[in-house]
Design a protein around this motif. Sequence first.
Motif, PDB file in Angstrom:
ATOM      1  N   GLU A  12       0.850  -1.192   0.000  1.00 33.56           N
ATOM      2  CA  GLU A  12       0.000   0.000   0.000  1.00 33.56           C
ATOM      3  C   GLU A  12       0.887   1.244   0.000  1.00 33.56           C
ATOM      4  OE1 GLU A  12      -3.253   2.253   2.878  1.00 33.56           O
ATOM      5  OE2 GLU A  12      -2.359   0.370   3.510  1.00 33.56           O
ATOM      6  N   ARG A  13       0.413   2.305  -0.637  1.00 34.35           N
ATOM      7  CA  ARG A  13       1.159   3.559  -0.579  1.00 34.35           C
ATOM      8  C   ARG A  13       0.220   4.713  -0.292  1.00 34.35           C
ATOM      9  NH1 ARG A  13       3.010   5.200  -6.771  1.00 34.35           N
ATOM     10  NH2 ARG A  13       0.897   5.401  -7.562  1.00 34.35           N
ATOM     11  N   ILE A  14       0.784   5.705   0.369  1.00 39.91           N
ATOM     12  CA  ILE A  14       0.062   6.927   0.716  1.00 39.91           C
ATOM     13  C   ILE A  14       0.794   8.082   0.058  1.00 39.91           C
ATOM     14  CG2 ILE A  14      -0.611   8.467   2.594  1.00 39.91           C
ATOM     15  CD1 ILE A  14      -0.774   6.028   4.402  1.00 39.91           C
ATOM     16  N   LEU A  15       0.060   8.957  -0.584  1.00 36.68           N
ATOM     17  CA  LEU A  15       0.621  10.124  -1.259  1.00 36.68           C
ATOM     18  C   LEU A  15       0.273  11.358  -0.445  1.00 36.68           C
ATOM     19  CD1 LEU A  15      -0.682   9.126  -4.783  1.00 36.68           C
ATOM     20  CD2 LEU A  15       1.615   8.733  -3.897  1.00 36.68           C
ATOM     21  N   LYS A  16       1.285  12.130  -0.065  1.00 39.19           N
ATOM     22  CA  LYS A  16       1.057  13.320   0.756  1.00 39.19           C
ATOM     23  C   LYS A  16       1.607  14.562   0.072  1.00 39.19           C
ATOM     24  CE  LYS A  16       1.266  11.078   5.272  1.00 39.19           C
ATOM     25  NZ  LYS A  16       1.895  11.141   6.613  1.00 39.19           N
ATOM     26  N   PHE A  17       0.859  15.663   0.234  1.00 36.95           N
ATOM     27  CA  PHE A  17       1.310  16.954  -0.276  1.00 36.95           C
ATOM     28  C   PHE A  17       0.747  18.048   0.619  1.00 36.95           C
ATOM     29  CE2 PHE A  17       0.666  20.619  -3.238  1.00 36.95           C
ATOM     30  CZ  PHE A  17       1.997  20.962  -3.350  1.00 36.95           C
ATOM     31  N   MET A  18       1.626  18.785   1.249  1.00 39.25           N
ATOM     32  CA  MET A  18       1.270  19.906   2.107  1.00 39.25           C
ATOM     33  C   MET A  18       0.202  19.536   3.145  1.00 39.25           C
ATOM     34  SD  MET A  18       1.482  23.068  -0.612  1.00 39.25           S
ATOM     35  CE  MET A  18       1.216  24.277   0.665  1.00 39.25           C
ATOM     36  N   GLY A  19       0.391  18.408   3.806  1.00 39.76           N
ATOM     37  CA  GLY A  19      -0.515  17.986   4.855  1.00 39.76           C
ATOM     38  C   GLY A  19      -1.767  17.274   4.376  1.00 39.76           C
ATOM     39  N   LYS A  20      -1.931  17.144   3.070  1.00 39.49           N
ATOM     40  CA  LYS A  20      -3.101  16.476   2.510  1.00 39.49           C
ATOM     41  C   LYS A  20      -2.700  15.095   2.013  1.00 39.49           C
ATOM     42  CE  LYS A  20      -5.075  20.760   0.833  1.00 39.49           C
ATOM     43  NZ  LYS A  20      -5.546  21.500  -0.310  1.00 39.49           N
ATOM     44  N   VAL A  21      -3.612  14.152   2.127  1.00 37.73           N
ATOM     45  CA  VAL A  21      -3.418  12.835   1.540  1.00 37.73           C
ATOM     46  C   VAL A  21      -4.159  12.835   0.207  1.00 37.73           C
ATOM     47  CG1 VAL A  21      -3.836  10.374   1.788  1.00 37.73           C
ATOM     48  CG2 VAL A  21      -3.201  11.722   3.787  1.00 37.73           C
ATOM     49  N   LEU A  22      -3.411  12.579  -0.856  1.00 33.67           N
ATOM     50  CA  LEU A  22      -3.996  12.566  -2.198  1.00 33.67           C
ATOM     51  C   LEU A  22      -4.465  11.160  -2.545  1.00 33.67           C
ATOM     52  CD1 LEU A  22      -1.223  14.622  -4.041  1.00 33.67           C
ATOM     53  CD2 LEU A  22      -3.363  15.483  -3.092  1.00 33.67           C
ATOM     54  N   PRO A  23      -5.580  11.022  -3.259  1.00 35.55           N
ATOM     55  CA  PRO A  23      -6.015   9.698  -3.699  1.00 35.55           C
ATOM     56  C   PRO A  23      -4.973   9.091  -4.638  1.00 35.55           C
ATOM     57  CG  PRO A  23      -7.770  11.316  -3.990  1.00 35.55           C
ATOM     58  CD  PRO A  23      -6.525  12.070  -3.638  1.00 35.55           C
ATOM     59  N   ASP A  24      -4.690   7.823  -4.445  1.00 35.77           N
ATOM     60  CA  ASP A  24      -3.710   7.130  -5.281  1.00 35.77           C
ATOM     61  C   ASP A  24      -4.379   6.739  -6.597  1.00 35.77           C
ATOM     62  OD1 ASP A  24      -1.724   5.565  -6.401  1.00 35.77           O
ATOM     63  OD2 ASP A  24      -1.342   4.433  -4.569  1.00 35.77           O
ATOM     64  N   PRO A  25      -3.869   7.242  -7.740  1.00 35.35           N
ATOM     65  CA  PRO A  25      -4.490   6.917  -9.024  1.00 35.35           C
ATOM     66  C   PRO A  25      -4.253   5.474  -9.460  1.00 35.35           C
ATOM     67  CG  PRO A  25      -2.535   8.235  -9.375  1.00 35.35           C
ATOM     68  CD  PRO A  25      -2.755   8.162  -7.893  1.00 35.35           C
ATOM     69  N   GLY A  26      -3.338   4.774  -8.800  1.00 30.46           N
ATOM     70  CA  GLY A  26      -3.094   3.369  -9.125  1.00 30.46           C
ATOM     71  C   GLY A  26      -1.613   3.052  -9.158  1.00 30.46           C
ATOM     72  N   PRO A  27      -1.291   1.777  -8.995  1.00 30.67           N
ATOM     73  CA  PRO A  27       0.114   1.370  -8.937  1.00 30.67           C
ATOM     74  C   PRO A  27       0.868   1.567 -10.251  1.00 30.67           C
ATOM     75  CG  PRO A  27      -1.313  -0.547  -8.964  1.00 30.67           C
ATOM     76  CD  PRO A  27      -2.199   0.657  -8.833  1.00 30.67           C
ATOM     77  N   GLU A  28       0.136   1.716 -11.347  1.00 31.10           N
ATOM     78  CA  GLU A  28       0.807   1.924 -12.636  1.00 31.10           C
ATOM     79  C   GLU A  28       1.390   3.331 -12.755  1.00 31.10           C
ATOM     80  OE1 GLU A  28      -3.586   2.810 -13.244  1.00 31.10           O
ATOM     81  OE2 GLU A  28      -2.444   1.263 -12.245  1.00 31.10           O
ATOM     82  N   PHE A  29       1.038   4.225 -11.846  1.00 30.56           N
ATOM     83  CA  PHE A  29       1.580   5.580 -11.827  1.00 30.56           C
ATOM     84  C   PHE A  29       2.758   5.642 -10.858  1.00 30.56           C
ATOM     85  CE2 PHE A  29      -2.653   6.253 -13.408  1.00 30.56           C
ATOM     86  CZ  PHE A  29      -2.562   7.353 -14.247  1.00 30.56           C
ATOM     87  N   ASP A  30       3.953   5.885 -11.390  1.00 32.50           N
ATOM     88  CA  ASP A  30       5.103   6.077 -10.500  1.00 32.50           C
ATOM     89  C   ASP A  30       5.002   7.480  -9.890  1.00 32.50           C
ATOM     90  OD1 ASP A  30       5.993   7.862 -12.462  1.00 32.50           O
ATOM     91  OD2 ASP A  30       7.629   6.597 -13.139  1.00 32.50           O
ATOM     92  N   PRO A  31       5.822   7.793  -8.873  1.00 35.95           N
ATOM     93  CA  PRO A  31       5.704   9.107  -8.219  1.00 35.95           C
ATOM     94  C   PRO A  31       5.803  10.301  -9.173  1.00 35.95           C
ATOM     95  CG  PRO A  31       6.995   7.662  -6.855  1.00 35.95           C
ATOM     96  CD  PRO A  31       6.759   6.930  -8.154  1.00 35.95           C
ATOM     97  N   GLU A  32       6.641  10.208 -10.200  1.00 33.77           N
ATOM     98  CA  GLU A  32       6.756  11.311 -11.148  1.00 33.77           C
ATOM     99  C   GLU A  32       5.462  11.493 -11.936  1.00 33.77           C
ATOM    100  OE1 GLU A  32       9.112   8.849 -10.959  1.00 33.77           O
ATOM    101  OE2 GLU A  32      10.664  10.007  -9.937  1.00 33.77           O
ATOM    102  N   ALA A  33       4.834  10.381 -12.330  1.00 38.96           N
ATOM    103  CA  ALA A  33       3.571  10.452 -13.068  1.00 38.96           C
ATOM    104  C   ALA A  33       2.449  10.994 -12.179  1.00 38.96           C
ATOM    105  CB  ALA A  33       3.208   9.074 -13.615  1.00 38.96           C
ATOM    106  N   VAL A  34       2.472  10.637 -10.897  1.00 46.88           N
ATOM    107  CA  VAL A  34       1.479  11.166  -9.959  1.00 46.88           C
ATOM    108  C   VAL A  34       1.652  12.674  -9.832  1.00 46.88           C
ATOM    109  CG1 VAL A  34       0.729  11.191  -7.552  1.00 46.88           C
ATOM    110  CG2 VAL A  34       1.253   9.015  -8.660  1.00 46.88           C
TER     111      VAL A  34
END
Length: 61
Positions: free
Chosen positions: A2-24
């Motif tokens: 599982e992965r959690i995406l964070k930006f400025m205190g917000k948790v962003l919905p994960d678009p899917g495992p096929e998206f690497d961090p740069e694509a996100v």
Amino acid sequence: MERILKFMGKVLPDPGPEFDPEAVRELYAAQYPQLASASIVEREEDGVRVVEFVPRVGTKG
């Protein structure tokens, strides 16, 4: 893993495992313009992959 995406205190919905961090980052940059130049910091916490986008602080002028 599982992965959690964070930006400025917000948790962003994960678009899917096929998206690497740069694509996100590219995907959400339209909604959060500061994300376009943010650094990517990855770590593991309690068996969860945490991807944090850290805005770069700069000065104008």
